[in-house]
Enzyme design. Structure first.
Site, short mmCIF file in Angstrom:
data_model
loop_
_atom_site.label_atom_id
_atom_site.label_comp_id
_atom_site.label_asym_id
_atom_site.label_seq_id
_atom_site.Cartn_x
_atom_site.Cartn_y
_atom_site.Cartn_z
N LYS A 1 0.85 -1.20 0.00
CA LYS A 1 0.00 0.00 0.00
C LYS A 1 0.89 1.24 0.00
O LYS A 1 1.31 1.72 1.04
CB LYS A 1 -0.94 0.04 1.20
CG LYS A 1 -1.99 1.17 1.09
CD LYS A 1 -2.36 1.77 2.42
CE LYS A 1 -1.34 2.67 3.01
NZ LYS A 1 -1.18 3.99 2.32
N GLU B 1 9.73 -0.02 11.23
CA GLU B 1 10.88 0.87 11.11
C GLU B 1 10.33 2.28 11.24
O GLU B 1 9.64 2.78 10.35
CB GLU B 1 11.58 0.64 9.76
CG GLU B 1 13.00 1.19 9.71
CD GLU B 1 13.05 2.67 9.42
OE1 GLU B 1 13.25 3.44 10.39
OE2 GLU B 1 12.89 3.07 8.26
N CYS C 1 14.50 9.57 8.15
CA CYS C 1 14.43 9.12 9.55
C CYS C 1 15.81 9.02 10.19
O CYS C 1 15.94 9.10 11.41
CB CYS C 1 13.71 7.77 9.63
SG CYS C 1 14.46 6.45 8.66
N GLU D 1 10.80 14.62 16.35
CA GLU D 1 11.23 14.49 14.96
C GLU D 1 10.52 15.55 14.11
O GLU D 1 9.29 15.53 13.98
CB GLU D 1 10.93 13.09 14.43
CG GLU D 1 11.52 12.83 13.06
CD GLU D 1 11.33 11.40 12.60
OE1 GLU D 1 12.24 10.86 11.95
OE2 GLU D 1 10.25 10.82 12.89
#
Length: 485
Positions: free
Chosen positions: A179, A253, A287, A387
């Site tokens: 997806k 992850e 990331c 983040e």
């Protein structure tokens, strides 16, 4: 109509009419204009994709092939993929705004490198081995495919994260439903064409782009045996909870807030050149970006000033211009989010050395933010803990090496990190002390022969290396009769 428009979904290895007329409009982050329209997958489309994957796994030849047969087909994919790197790089830069310099260096070549690395690992993988048992008889240990995999990649490095799941799934004999994110569905259409040409059997792979509701339907689907997700920690928590309730295999992850520790013996020029890439790679939408820069109090001011000069001088502009170093954010919401964090940093008392929340000069359209460096940052500030996912760096002072390690570890995340030093042994000692899944000394990279993943809120499980391949298998022990006396 544009040349990138599509009117079908890739379900069970064939092009199928979508269940609804819903459309995803893919908007250029640079021009803010629609560059393509593709079908938006629905729950019914996911049901069809999972049904195809379930049938292919339960009844089809794919999981029953010898590993060497699957390796041959994935090798075909590798050869075909290698011939499409330029096209893939351009598509990714067009749909999500990655600078073409980064797309040509990483967005397209790195997925191909993954294929090659996984092929080498698969050729040596112990698919079935015999070991002495503790009770006097041998035990056969088999690694069998986990089943139907749901793969959910993010928009920032779409092919990189798709193939980190697709390739090990294929090599182990799994079937898979991918997806893609609605911001970046176009690259997967090219991938689907390559899969067909490579000879992947019908039913084995489906690709259905859609939003969060479609993703959650896929995660909850009873026909799925494992979920492999890359994305935000918040979404990872939700997916992990669903999979835990269903006892469904899961690998996550997730996010990061990585620290680059600059030791006093580090060469300033080398470290800053490294951080120009590692700190704001992919326009900061990575990331593993080294967004916390830890410098001793003695060097803090001079290093921060030099870093601000370097980051502030980077070329911001059209992602398809080879000279561009910083492109736009993927969407207006992301531009606004990053700008809000820049304001938060100023409100928290950090010193703004370069950048700010305004639009870069000379750009009257596009979802751009100015590359930004803060100095005098306290690690407890939100800009040091959360983040941001944009080109924003925080310079933080430390007292000694032990204090630097403490600050690096003072984070909910543990994905990546670096140390910069002229002493390799000292660097390795620092690496041993920082709790992250990956680390670099005077550099940072991902070696696809080694495991990648995070500690703490940065995720569960590992990708790449034999460890990453094993995530798509179940271990079965077959106990043999003890020899008669």
């Amino acid at each position: 109509m544009t040349t990138l428009d599509r009117d079908a979904l890739f379900i069970g290895g064939t092009w199928a009419k979508p269940a609804t007329d819903a459309v995803i409009e893919v908007v250029s982050p640079h021009s803010e204009e629609v560059v393509a329209r593709v079908p938006e997958g629905s729950a019914a489309d996911i049901d069809a994709a999972v049904a195809a994957a379930r049938k292919a796994f339960d009844e089809g030849p794919w999981p029953r092939m010898a590993p060497a047969e699957r390796i041959e087909i994935v090798q075909n994919l590798s050869m075909l993929y290698a011939g499409k790197l330029d096209e893939m790089a351009t598509i990714i830069s067009t749909e999500m705004g990655s600078p073409i310099s980064f797309s040509s260096l990483a967005q397209a070549p790195a997925p191909w490198m993954q294929i090659e690395a996984f092929l080498a690992i698969a050729r040596e993988f112990p698919w079935e081995s015999t070991r002495p048992g503790a009770l006097g008889a041998d035990v056969v240990v088999r690694h069998e495919p986990v089943g139907v995999v749901a793969a959910i990649p993010p928009w920032n490095v779409p092919q990189f994260t798709v193939l980190s799941k697709l390739v090990p799934a294929l090599l182990t004999g799994c079937t898979i439903v991918v997806k893609p994110a609605p911001e970046s569905p176009l690259d997967c259409y090219l991938l689907a064409e390559l899969l067909v040409e490579a000879g992947v059997p019908e039913g084995v792979v489906s690709i259905v782009a859609g939003g969060r509701e479609v993703g959650e339907h896929l995660v909850r689907h009873p026909g799925v045996d494992k979920v492999a997700f890359t994305g935000s920690t918040a979404a990872g928590r939700t997916i992990g909870a669903i999979c835990g309730e269903q006892l469904k295999r899961v690998s996550l992850e997730l996010g990061g807030k990585s620290a680059a520790i600059i030791l006093d013996d580090a060469d300033e020029t080398t470290a800053i050149e490294g951080l120009k890439f590692l700190g704001v790679m992919n326009s900061g939408q990575a990331c593993v970006a080294q967004t916390r820069v830890l410098v001793s109090r003695e060097r803090h001011d001079s290093f921060a000033a030099a870093l601000a000069t370097a980051i502030g001088g980077m070329v911001v502009g059209d992602p398809l211009d080879p000279a561009t170093e910083i492109g736009p954010m993927v969407a207006r919401r992301q531009q606004e989010r990053v700008a809000s964090y820049i304001r938060i940093g100023q409100e928290e008392g950090a010193q703004l050395l370069t950048g700010g929340d305004g639009r870069p000069e000379g750009l009257d359209h596009g979802w751009y933010v100015r590359p930004t460096v803060f100095a005098g940052v306290d690690n407890r500030m939100r800009i040091a803990q959360e983040e941001i996912f944009g080109p924003v760096l925080s310079v933080i002072a430390y007292d000694d090496v032990a204090d630097a390690i403490r600050i690096a570890n003072d984070s909910d995340y543990g994905l990546a990190g670096t140390v910069w030093t002229a002493d390799a042994d000292a660097g390795l000692e620092v690496a041993r002390g920082v709790r992250t899944g990956t680390y670099g000394i005077n550099t940072y990279t991902m070696d696809f022969a080694a495991p990648f993943g995070g500690f703490k809120a940065s995720g569960l499980g590992r990708e790449f290396g034999p460890e990453g391949l094993a995530q798509y298998t179940e271990a079965k022990s077959v106990y043999l009769s003890a020899p008669e006396m």
